[in-house]
Motif scaffolding. Structure first.
Motif, PDB file in Angstrom:
ATOM      1  N   GLY A 137       0.823  -1.198   0.000  1.00 13.22           N
ATOM      2  CA  GLY A 137       0.000   0.000   0.000  1.00 13.22           C
ATOM      3  C   GLY A 137       0.856   1.245   0.000  1.00 13.22           C
ATOM      4  N   VAL A 138       0.393   2.282  -0.673  1.00 12.11           N
ATOM      5  CA  VAL A 138       1.146   3.525  -0.734  1.00 12.11           C
ATOM      6  C   VAL A 138       1.239   4.179   0.642  1.00 12.11           C
ATOM      7  CG1 VAL A 138      -0.810   5.012  -1.270  1.00 12.11           C
ATOM      8  CG2 VAL A 138       1.436   5.604  -2.150  1.00 12.11           C
ATOM      9  N   TYR A 139       0.356   3.781   1.549  1.00 12.73           N
ATOM     10  CA  TYR A 139       0.342   4.314   2.914  1.00 12.73           C
ATOM     11  C   TYR A 139       1.220   3.491   3.863  1.00 12.73           C
ATOM     12  CZ  TYR A 139      -3.273   0.799   2.351  1.00 12.73           C
ATOM     13  OH  TYR A 139      -3.950  -0.346   1.984  1.00 12.73           O
ATOM     14  N   ASP A 140       1.958   2.516   3.344  1.00  7.92           N
ATOM     15  CA  ASP A 140       2.798   1.644   4.177  1.00  7.92           C
ATOM     16  C   ASP A 140       4.220   2.180   4.325  1.00  7.92           C
ATOM     17  OD1 ASP A 140       0.784  -0.228   4.647  1.00  7.92           O
ATOM     18  OD2 ASP A 140       1.287  -1.414   2.871  1.00  7.92           O
ATOM     19  N   ALA A 144      -4.368  13.305  -2.975  1.00  9.70           N
ATOM     20  CA  ALA A 144      -5.600  12.533  -2.834  1.00  9.70           C
ATOM     21  C   ALA A 144      -5.414  11.409  -1.811  1.00  9.70           C
ATOM     22  CB  ALA A 144      -6.027  11.956  -4.178  1.00  9.70           C
ATOM     23  N   LYS A 145      -6.508  10.970  -1.240  1.00  9.94           N
ATOM     24  CA  LYS A 145      -6.490   9.879  -0.263  1.00  9.94           C
ATOM     25  C   LYS A 145      -6.438   8.542  -0.986  1.00  9.94           C
ATOM     26  CE  LYS A 145      -9.145   7.960   3.608  1.00  9.94           C
ATOM     27  NZ  LYS A 145     -10.407   8.049   4.379  1.00  9.94           N
ATOM     28  N   VAL A 146      -5.583   7.632  -0.491  1.00  8.39           N
ATOM     29  CA  VAL A 146      -5.487   6.264  -0.994  1.00  8.39           C
ATOM     30  C   VAL A 146      -5.835   5.336   0.165  1.00  8.39           C
ATOM     31  CG1 VAL A 146      -4.008   4.536  -2.078  1.00  8.39           C
ATOM     32  CG2 VAL A 146      -3.661   6.970  -2.596  1.00  8.39           C
ATOM     33  N   TYR A 147      -6.681   4.333  -0.080  1.00 10.69           N
ATOM     34  CA  TYR A 147      -7.202   3.523   1.025  1.00 10.69           C
ATOM     35  C   TYR A 147      -7.724   2.180   0.503  1.00 10.69           C
ATOM     36  CZ  TYR A 147     -11.243   5.891  -1.028  1.00 10.69           C
ATOM     37  OH  TYR A 147     -12.149   6.401  -1.919  1.00 10.69           O
ATOM     38  N   PRO A 148      -7.914   1.194   1.397  1.00  7.66           N
ATOM     39  CA  PRO A 148      -8.484  -0.089   0.972  1.00  7.66           C
ATOM     40  C   PRO A 148      -9.872   0.120   0.364  1.00  7.66           C
ATOM     41  CG  PRO A 148      -7.461  -0.316   3.118  1.00  7.66           C
ATOM     42  CD  PRO A 148      -7.472   1.161   2.810  1.00  7.66           C
ATOM     43  N   ILE A 159       0.401   5.945  -6.219  1.00  4.58           N
ATOM     44  CA  ILE A 159       1.463   6.882  -5.830  1.00  4.58           C
ATOM     45  C   ILE A 159       1.223   8.237  -6.475  1.00  4.58           C
ATOM     46  CG2 ILE A 159       3.923   7.373  -6.145  1.00  4.58           C
ATOM     47  CD1 ILE A 159       4.429   4.371  -5.672  1.00  4.58           C
ATOM     48  N   MET A 160       0.813   8.254  -7.731  1.00  2.00           N
ATOM     49  CA  MET A 160       0.491   9.520  -8.387  1.00  2.00           C
ATOM     50  C   MET A 160      -0.640  10.229  -7.658  1.00  2.00           C
ATOM     51  SD  MET A 160       0.873   8.564 -12.458  1.00  2.00           S
ATOM     52  CE  MET A 160       0.188  10.157 -12.994  1.00  2.00           C
ATOM     53  N   ALA A 161      -1.694   9.491  -7.310  1.00  2.00           N
ATOM     54  CA  ALA A 161      -2.819  10.099  -6.601  1.00  2.00           C
ATOM     55  C   ALA A 161      -2.372  10.675  -5.268  1.00  2.00           C
ATOM     56  CB  ALA A 161      -3.923   9.060  -6.399  1.00  2.00           C
ATOM     57  N   ARG A 162      -1.572   9.908  -4.539  1.00  2.00           N
ATOM     58  CA  ARG A 162      -1.075  10.373  -3.236  1.00  2.00           C
ATOM     59  C   ARG A 162      -0.195  11.611  -3.406  1.00  2.00           C
ATOM     60  NH1 ARG A 162       0.119   7.647   1.613  1.00  2.00           N
ATOM     61  NH2 ARG A 162       1.034   9.116   3.093  1.00  2.00           N
ATOM     62  N   ALA A 163       0.658  11.614  -4.426  1.00  5.33           N
ATOM     63  CA  ALA A 163       1.540  12.750  -4.671  1.00  5.33           C
ATOM     64  C   ALA A 163       0.743  14.011  -4.995  1.00  5.33           C
ATOM     65  CB  ALA A 163       2.506  12.432  -5.811  1.00  5.33           C
TER      66      ALA A 163
END
Length: 234
Positions: free
Chosen positions: A58-61, A101-105, A94-98
């Motif tokens: 996950g990008v949040y890891d 934007a929120k990234v989630y399950p 990763i693009m969305a997070r950069a």
């Protein structure tokens, strides 16, 4: 000679079908294995193209995988400069997070297997139009909110944001157009634990679908990528 850097997170999720397209267009290709380091030393603007590949994290890891921190920053700087960048699956996240934007399950559950996309009107004027109704490969448990300023290009009933464009040169695909039928044999081994833990998904089912749907994607996927590449890296 033009140069492309591909950031790879796990060895079997590589450029695969996209590599011949790049070489035909005169790209010198460098592959960087992000878990082994070196991302922080990359110049975000130096390459003609940056491809951020997929992976089963996950990008949040960031705590478990600290290389994600400089990778997200690298992508953010590349996007800020509107330089050509393609993100696939984890790369799209990763693009969305950069972009903030929120990234989630995904609350609708994992999406693993082959199914068609619903393309938006904006996609009809983009290289994604070439995908038509051909089923594409989905292999993800996470999703993301549409970043501010991005244009949604595709969705499925399980995942609203399957693709977006940003600026003139950014393309993020939650799904896969790069995996060949032969290359997927490595995925079945690498993802065997996830496959076993996912209801109604099996190696046999995925292999059988790949032998039909994947054969078509071996033509359609590279053609779509070539159209996009010709548009942003002419």
């Amino acid at each position: 000679m033009k140069r492309c850097t591909a950031i790879r997170h796990v060895a079997f999720e590589d450029l695969d079908l996209l590599e011949p397209v790049l070489r035909d267009r005169g790209f010198d290709i460098r592959v960087l294995d992000a878990p082994l380091g070196g991302v922080a030393e990359l110049d975000p603007l130096a390459d003609d193209l940056l491809v951020v590949l997929g992976g089963p994290i996950g990008v949040y890891d960031e705590t478990d995988f600290p290389f994600l921190v400089p990778e997200i920053e690298l992508v953010r700087r590349r996007l800020d400069a509107d330089r050509p960048i393609l993100g696939l699956c984890l790369g799209a996240q990763i693009m969305a997070r950069a972009l903030g934007a929120k990234v989630y399950p995904n609350p609708n559950g994992k999406e693993i297997g082959w199914s068609s996309l619903s393309l938006t009107d904006e996609a009809a004027a983009s290289p994604l139009a070439g995908l038509g109704t051909h089923p594409v490969l989905h292999w993800h448990g996470d999703t993301f909110d549409l970043p501010r300023g991005a244009i949604r290009l595709a969705s499925t009933p399980v995942t609203a944001n399957q693709a977006f464009s940003i600026g003139q040169c950014g393309l993020a695909l939650q799904f896969h157009v790069e995996a060949s039928v032969a290359g997927l044999e490595r995925w079945y081994v690498g993802h065997v634990g996830e496959i076993a833990a996912t209801a109604e998904v099996s190696v046999g089912q995925l292999r059988a679908a790949a032998l039909t749907q994947g054969m078509a994607m071996q033509r359609v996927g590279p053609a779509m990528f070539a159209d996009w590449l010709d548009q942003v890296c002419a």
